[in-house]
Write a protein that holds these residues in place. Sequence first.
Motif, PDB file in Angstrom:
ATOM      1  N   HIS B 105       0.842  -1.205   0.000  1.00  0.00           N
ATOM      2  CA  HIS B 105       0.000   0.000   0.000  1.00  0.00           C
ATOM      3  C   HIS B 105       0.873   1.251   0.000  1.00  0.00           C
ATOM      4  O   HIS B 105       0.619   2.204  -0.744  1.00  0.00           O
ATOM      5  CB  HIS B 105      -0.918  -0.013   1.219  1.00  0.00           C
ATOM      6  N   ASN B 106       1.929   1.246   0.820  1.00  0.00           N
ATOM      7  CA  ASN B 106       2.784   2.427   0.901  1.00  0.00           C
ATOM      8  C   ASN B 106       3.609   2.634  -0.367  1.00  0.00           C
ATOM      9  O   ASN B 106       3.932   3.770  -0.718  1.00  0.00           O
ATOM     10  CB  ASN B 106       3.659   2.360   2.151  1.00  0.00           C
ATOM     11  N   LEU B 108       2.359   1.949  -3.324  1.00  0.00           N
ATOM     12  CA  LEU B 108       1.363   2.562  -4.213  1.00  0.00           C
ATOM     13  C   LEU B 108       1.209   4.054  -3.915  1.00  0.00           C
ATOM     14  O   LEU B 108       1.147   4.877  -4.829  1.00  0.00           O
ATOM     15  CB  LEU B 108       0.006   1.866  -4.067  1.00  0.00           C
ATOM     16  N   VAL B 109       1.126   4.414  -2.632  1.00  0.00           N
ATOM     17  CA  VAL B 109       0.993   5.831  -2.254  1.00  0.00           C
ATOM     18  C   VAL B 109       2.209   6.611  -2.755  1.00  0.00           C
ATOM     19  O   VAL B 109       2.076   7.698  -3.313  1.00  0.00           O
ATOM     20  CB  VAL B 109       0.838   5.996  -0.718  1.00  0.00           C
TER      21      VAL B 109
END
Lengths: 147, 143
Positions: B105-106, B108-109
Amino acid sequence: MVEWTDFERATIQDIFSKMDYESVGHNALARCLVVYPWTQRYFGNFGNLYNAAAIMGNPKVAAHGAVVLHGLDRAVKNMDNIKATYAELSVLHSEKLHVDPDNFRLLADCLTIVVASRLGTGFTADVQAAFQKFLAVVGAALRKQYH
Amino acid sequence: MSLTAKDKAAVKAIWGKIGGKADAIGHEALARMLVVYPQTKTYFSHWSDLSPGSEEVKKHGKTVMGAITGAVDKMDDLVGGLSALSDLHAFKLRVDPGNFKILSHNILVTLAVNFPGDFTPEVHVAVDKFLAAVSSAIADKYR
């Protein structure tokens, strides 16, 4: 009771005060329907969702994205009372819309990505933490009335 | 949710765009993870400095992202290609696999922050699937 630091409060107010709700809402919902296609199950009457371009260009997606973001606004304006603020909406999502609450996290992740791309380097790790905490609290409040 | 030809092409294309910035991306993603998900710090109690600017975070971000970049060329057989790394994570590091999603997720961010124009929804879904496949390959030997 959720405890908010001054930084968290200021960050949330700042992000939303500068936000284009229509654009961010549209992009976040469209991204969710593309990245997690099973979420399309809730939008059977939206017409053409066959590919990313169709989803992005679909006016019902755009309109509904804006509805969702304006719904988030209630939490922005009632940060110390999010649970009560969303009691009715929680019942709606459970009893009428029958939305699996796991979807709140999926949409939250897409919203995070859209806001991150708009703010760029302004979306620091601390800002990200505050934003994700806010969305997690909203998700928990929306989940509260499910039984 | 297996990688289609379109997914693989999208992953290769965005990694091409990332180019030499991969180290910085890895650093930023790891730094974000340690701040936004503080429970992940438990795996790094042997480091002296867990702040985003620390040399340890920078070096480790480079290591992790280097391996993920290597996996871009192994998309046709991730389990085989990442076998040694799977051994490492299963028997030595024993990182709970839930954390792979958190780091993904990080990443992707970080991509959204640094490549807003390129990180379209179609690229997003391809990279998300790729990172999930990498995570699964890393967890392959766990039990």
